[in-house]
Motif scaffolding. Structure first.
Motif, mmCIF file in Angstrom:
data_model
loop_
_atom_site.group_PDB
_atom_site.id
_atom_site.type_symbol
_atom_site.label_atom_id
_atom_site.label_comp_id
_atom_site.label_asym_id
_atom_site.label_seq_id
_atom_site.Cartn_x
_atom_site.Cartn_y
_atom_site.Cartn_z
ATOM 1 N N VAL A 34 25.878 43.860 -51.451
ATOM 2 C CA VAL A 34 24.987 44.256 -53.151
ATOM 3 C C VAL A 34 23.763 44.129 -53.535
ATOM 4 O O VAL A 34 23.800 44.470 -54.458
ATOM 5 C CB VAL A 34 26.087 43.354 -53.972
ATOM 6 N N LEU A 84 28.578 40.380 -47.752
ATOM 7 C CA LEU A 84 28.873 41.087 -48.825
ATOM 8 C C LEU A 84 27.479 40.850 -49.725
ATOM 9 O O LEU A 84 27.315 42.357 -50.690
ATOM 10 C CB LEU A 84 30.178 40.589 -49.766
ATOM 11 N N LEU A 85 27.109 39.806 -49.859
ATOM 12 C CA LEU A 85 26.122 39.897 -51.094
ATOM 13 C C LEU A 85 24.763 40.213 -50.178
ATOM 14 O O LEU A 85 24.651 41.377 -51.090
ATOM 15 C CB LEU A 85 25.375 37.943 -50.804
ATOM 16 N N PRO A 108 30.650 36.290 -47.018
ATOM 17 C CA PRO A 108 29.932 36.566 -48.371
ATOM 18 C C PRO A 108 28.606 36.858 -48.210
ATOM 19 O O PRO A 108 27.656 37.543 -48.635
ATOM 20 C CB PRO A 108 30.094 34.556 -48.845
ATOM 21 N N ARG A 109 27.795 36.783 -46.555
ATOM 22 C CA ARG A 109 26.810 36.906 -46.820
ATOM 23 C C ARG A 109 26.751 38.428 -46.192
ATOM 24 O O ARG A 109 26.006 39.225 -46.367
ATOM 25 C CB ARG A 109 26.001 36.454 -45.186
ATOM 26 N N TRP A 140 29.899 32.139 -51.236
ATOM 27 C CA TRP A 140 30.779 32.775 -52.229
ATOM 28 C C TRP A 140 30.254 33.028 -53.847
ATOM 29 O O TRP A 140 29.794 33.095 -54.956
ATOM 30 C CB TRP A 140 31.856 32.183 -52.346
ATOM 31 N N SER A 181 18.396 36.472 -54.174
ATOM 32 C CA SER A 181 17.631 36.659 -52.369
ATOM 33 C C SER A 181 16.237 36.508 -52.165
ATOM 34 O O SER A 181 15.950 36.079 -50.902
ATOM 35 C CB SER A 181 18.183 38.047 -52.123
ATOM 36 N N ALA A 238 27.716 39.325 -59.490
ATOM 37 C CA ALA A 238 28.660 40.131 -59.594
ATOM 38 C C ALA A 238 28.764 40.412 -61.261
ATOM 39 O O ALA A 238 28.684 42.168 -61.587
ATOM 40 C CB ALA A 238 30.112 39.257 -59.385
ATOM 41 N N GLN A 280 26.912 32.172 -54.758
ATOM 42 C CA GLN A 280 25.463 33.187 -55.406
ATOM 43 C C GLN A 280 26.324 35.317 -55.907
ATOM 44 O O GLN A 280 26.228 35.396 -56.383
ATOM 45 C CB GLN A 280 24.737 33.408 -53.638
ATOM 46 N N LEU A 281 27.339 35.051 -54.686
ATOM 47 C CA LEU A 281 27.748 36.137 -54.723
ATOM 48 C C LEU A 281 28.877 36.618 -55.985
ATOM 49 O O LEU A 281 28.870 37.204 -57.097
ATOM 50 C CB LEU A 281 28.836 36.819 -53.558
#
Length: 334
Positions: free
Chosen positions: A68, A64-65, A61-62, A192, A255, A199, A194-195
């Protein structure tokens, strides 16, 4: 070809960031574990449940975040530069950073206990949006129609005022300065949750910005010329600024404040693929994701097991780049 290259760079960066980290997990086994998670693929890497949980709950998740957030900031930076026709414009130009910083500081100062962790993302998002709307309202009062010069000056005024209020609040809780500055310097380790939080806002804001790429090309010829071609300049400017500000606020909420992404990446894209915003916006989205993934990889590993704030890494890269852009812009103006 440029789009395929950008996608390849993003995927390669994300794969490298997934394989390497502070934890002592062999890259080969991490790669096998990633394959094992794919449907219809069986590859037993022999990792312990704790190691698998570290990869699934923290590292993936880190990565992916970071992709993004980097994509949002870079795409928003390109959109701001298109609206203001200024290569030095960035996503924080209209007070998003100052608004988010003030809201987060107020949350740390006045909220208590576990409520802070839950309230900070929402407060940062609301503060960023509030700062931009305040700058936009002030710009329209000073110069009806939202001209670029008045908007920039309004953004400067709002940023100065909100920063002053933030500094005052920090003095009320000096013992919390480390927590405040830790958020200000940026972090993409939210997981996850935060993602999932960012989104939907990311999808809406990016779609609006990409759909306005052709109109930004028309706007680049100047307000009067664009209006003579049938473009509603004020409406286009408002829509793009709203989408870019939403993207910035979403990124900031999960972030913190990560600088220079919105300047470095769009300029690199223009150098490589030309100046049309139909190309610059999507490539900035992909390039920004790759840039921040690599920056986060450096932040996690360069002083392992300690960790650098990701904003420090982007500043090391972005500050010299900003100076180079300034010199090129000055020469072009001369």
């Amino acid at each position: 070809m440029a789009a395929l290259t950008a996608v390849g760079v993003l995927l390669a960066s994300a794969f490298a960031a997934f394989l390497v980290g502070a934890a002592d997990i062999p890259p080969g086994k991490a790669a096998l574990q990633l394959l094992d998670w794919l449907p219809f693929v069986s590859a037993d890497p022999g990792l312990a449940p704790v190691e698998q949980g570290l990869l699934w709950e923290l590292r993936l998740p880190r990565v992916l975040l970071a992709a993004v957030v980097g994509g949002l900031l870079a795409c928003a930076g390109a959109a701001y530069q298109g609206v203001f026709r200024n290569p030095l414009a960035d996503p924080y130009l209209l007070g998003a950073a100052a608004g988010a910083g003030l809201a987060t500081t107020a949350t740390v100062v006045f909220a208590r206990g576990d409520d802070q962790s839950l309230m900070i993302p929402a407060a940062a998002f609301a503060g960023a949006i509030g700062g931009v709307l305040l700058a936009y309202a002030l710009g329209n009062i000073a110069g009806p129609g939202g001209g670029t010069a008045t908007l920039v000056l309004a953004g400067v005024a709002v940023t100065s005022f909100l920063t002053a209020v933030q500094t005052f609040l920090q003095q009320l809780r000096v013992e919390e300065l480390q927590r405040i500055y830790s958020w200000i310097l940026g972090n993409v380790g939210g997981g996850w949750s935060q993602l999932g939080l960012v989104a939907p806002y990311a999808a809406v804001s990016v779609a609006i910005m990409l759909l306005h790429g052709r109109l930004l090309d028309v706007l680049s010829v100047g307000d009067d010329e664009a209006a003579s071609l049938g473009l509603n300049v004020a409406r286009v400017r408002f829509a793009v600024l709203l989408a870019a500000s939403l993207a910035t606020a979403s990124a900031v909420a999960v972030s913190g404040l990560i600088g220079f992404v919105g300047i470095v990446v769009p300029h690199a894209v223009r150098r490589l693929a030309g100046g049309s915003y139909r190309v610059v916006l999507p490539l900035s989205l992909l390039g920004g994701g790759a840039f921040l993934v690599l920056a986060d990889l450096l932040a996690r590993t360069v002083l392992a097991p300690a960790e650098l704030p990701i904003g420090v890494v982007t500043a090391f890269v972005g500050a010299p780049f900003f100076v180079a852009v300034l010199r090129v812009t000055r020469r072009a103006g001369a």
